[in-house]
Structures are given as C-alpha cells and as structure tokens.
Design a protein around this motif. Structure first.
Motif, PDB file in Angstrom:
ATOM      1  N   ALA A  41       0.913  -1.028   0.118  1.00  0.00           N
ATOM      2  CA  ALA A  41       0.243  -0.016   0.182  1.00  0.00           C
ATOM      3  C   ALA A  41       0.797   1.287   0.016  1.00  0.00           C
ATOM      4  O   ALA A  41       0.494   2.073  -0.932  1.00  0.00           O
ATOM      5  N   SER A  42       1.976   1.383   0.818  1.00  0.00           N
ATOM      6  CA  SER A  42       2.606   2.510   0.925  1.00  0.00           C
ATOM      7  C   SER A  42       3.746   2.716  -0.395  1.00  0.00           C
ATOM      8  O   SER A  42       3.821   3.776  -0.875  1.00  0.00           O
ATOM      9  N   GLY A  55      -1.146  -2.299   4.884  1.00  0.00           N
ATOM     10  CA  GLY A  55      -2.070  -1.157   5.090  1.00  0.00           C
ATOM     11  C   GLY A  55      -2.888  -1.011   6.402  1.00  0.00           C
ATOM     12  O   GLY A  55      -3.593  -0.174   6.479  1.00  0.00           O
TER      13      GLY A  55
END
Length: 310
Positions: free
Chosen positions: A18-19, A93
């Motif tokens: 996610a990051s 996430g």
C-alpha cells in the motif's frame, strides 16, 4: 525444523505494498494491467540490485523479502539462486494484523514455500487489549500451522507504536518515547506474545540506540530454552546515518544476526529512475552499493565486538 534461526541474515525487504503503490506511484487499487506491470518492473529493478550485490555478499547470508502479488517470480528465482526468501502473510496497510488471503493463508504459503513466512504486527502491550487478543490469536494460529507444516520458518516484524496516554505522560516527546519507553514495551510485547503461543524463529525489530536494550531484546527472544531464536534490525525508512548507528549497536550483541533494511536502500534509486534522473543500470548499481554497505557495516561491527570480547 528445530525452532530458531541463528545464522547471519541480511535481508533486502521490498514487500511494501500500500505504501509503495500510493507514495511511489500515487495509485490505489484496483490497478490496470499497465500499472501492475509498472509496479512489478520497479520490484524487478530492486531485485536486480540485490542480485548484483551477491558478487560481494555470501549467498547463504543474503535474502529478499517480497510480496507474492508482485514478486512471486522473484521468490522462485531467488530460491534457485540459493538465497533466503521471505514472503509476507499480513494484509497491507492495516492497523490490526489480519491475513492477506484470509482463510486461504496456508494455501498461499504452500504455493510460494518461502524460507520465512513474515508478518508485521503493531502490538503495544499497554494498548487496546481486545485488539491485542485478536492479533495474538491469529499469530498463534499461524505459528502453530508453520510448526506443523515444517515448510517455512516464522519471522515476526514487531512494531510498538506509542499510545496517546504514553506520549502524553512524556509531554508529547516522541524522542523520549523511543529512548525510554519503547525498548521496555518491545520486551513486554515479545514476552506476552510468547506466553500466548506465538513462537518466532526470527524477531524483526525496530532499531535501538543502546546496547543494553538490544541485550534485553535478545534475552526475551531466547528465554525459556529458545536459545537459537535470532533478532534482526529493521530500517524504518530512516536516513543512512541512523541506520548505520542501529546496525553498529545491534551487531555487537550476540543474538542479533543481521538486518532487514529496505526503503533506505531502494527508495531514492527507484524514484530517481522513474523520474528519468538515473538510468536503470545506474539505479541497479546504487541499490547494490547501498545494500553491500550495510552488510559491511554489520559485519565490521560484529567482528570488532568479537575482538573486544576476546
């Protein structure tokens, strides 16, 4: 397999999902085919940097940590190259640990068959009790499965975020939390999870500034006969100087067997390559250089500690 892992282990983690997708590319799922290919190409670049570094890093000490979604081919190639592989089992996430593939988690582990099944868990022993119980239950389920299946070892990445009340008691001073409170909470989290049946072969932990805190982490990880359990330091995306300090401190403590430093190694080279500031070959070389340098830092500090002790 006997519980624990005490050989030197230098991991390049790029299982960020996610990051990585949001901060590197500015995208959120679902992705188009072209976006999937672009994310996979970036992870291939990181892996090529890792492979380039193997000319100077012993293969039996080297390893990668990458996700199944974008890195399944890389995991297979790394296994064929004779290096350690690790694959995450957690949903990316999320504040609370849960399985990426739900009830199918075992099927995916068996499909990938990594050297290590890795989970990231945020666990403050003085935090939300109900959430901690839920997380510990899921971790115990995975720990028991890995012990029964005898396919992959268990790597637990432990983060201990500050609770608001803890920070308030320190006047909102994050630095004081990092120095004075987090080390004790890390020990407490390891001990609590072990008491609830979570048995890691390797604990992947946040950096520590003091040798005595590293010694306490090892003592907790190796308590009650767990004499071969290893600990490794993660980089937390910090700058080069801070990562070097953490590695140097940990390397002098028996039981700390290596590191897992990712973003500090690959983020800028990948971003510069995508921006057209670096050629692909130059980005690969820079990733290899940074990874090799951290191996050198850890091994030099470890050797110095041995000479001092003798």
């Amino acid at each position: 397999m006997p519980r624990g892992y005490d050989r030197q282990l230098y991991i390049l983690p790029f299982d960020h999902r996610a990051s990585f997708e949001s901060r590197m590319f500015g995208w959120t799922a679902p992705f188009s085919d072209a976006q999937i290919e672009e994310i996979a190409a970036a992870k291939r670049l990181i892996y090529d940097g890792f492979k380039s570094a193997l000319a100077a890093v012993p293969r039996e000490k080297a390893g990668i940590l990458v996700d199944e979604q974008f890195g399944s081919a890389l995991l297979r190639d790394a296994a064929a190259e004779g290096v350690v592989t690790a694959c995450p089992a957690e949903k990316s996430g999320q504040h609370e640990f849960d399985f990426e593939y739900g009830e199918d988690f075992a099927k995916h582990i068996e499909s990938v068959r990594p050297s290590f099944c890795k989970v990231l868990v945020r666990y403050n022993p003085e935090g939300d009790r109900a959430m901690n119980r839920r997380q510990a239950g899921r971790l115990r389920r995975l720990s028991d499965y890995l012990e029964r299946s005898d396919r992959s070892r268990f790597m637990v990445e432990l983060l201990v975020p500050a609770e608001k009340a803890q920070l308030d008691a320190l006047g909102g001073d994050n630095g004081a939390y990092e120095r004075e409170l987090r080390p004790r909470l890390m020990v407490g989290a390891i001990e609590e999870l072990q008491s609830l049946g979570v048995e890691a072969d390797v604990w992947k932990v946040e950096g520590l500034d003091r040798r005595e805190d590293c010694e306490k982490i090892v003592a907790a990880a190796r308590s009650d006969g767990r004499v071969s359990v290893g600990c490794i330091i993660l980089g937390r995306g910090q700058g080069d100087a801070k990562v070097r300090d953490w590695l140097t401190t940990a390397a002098g403590v028996p039981g700390f067997i290596g590191f897992a430093v990712g973003r500090t190694v690959f983020w800028d080279p990948v971003a510069d390559w995508r921006a057209g500031k670096l050629t692909r070959a130059t980005a690969v070389d820079e990733i290899a250089r940074r990874y090799r340098n951290y191996v050198t830092v850890f091994e030099s500090a470890s050797s110095s500690a041995v000479r001092t002790d003798t």
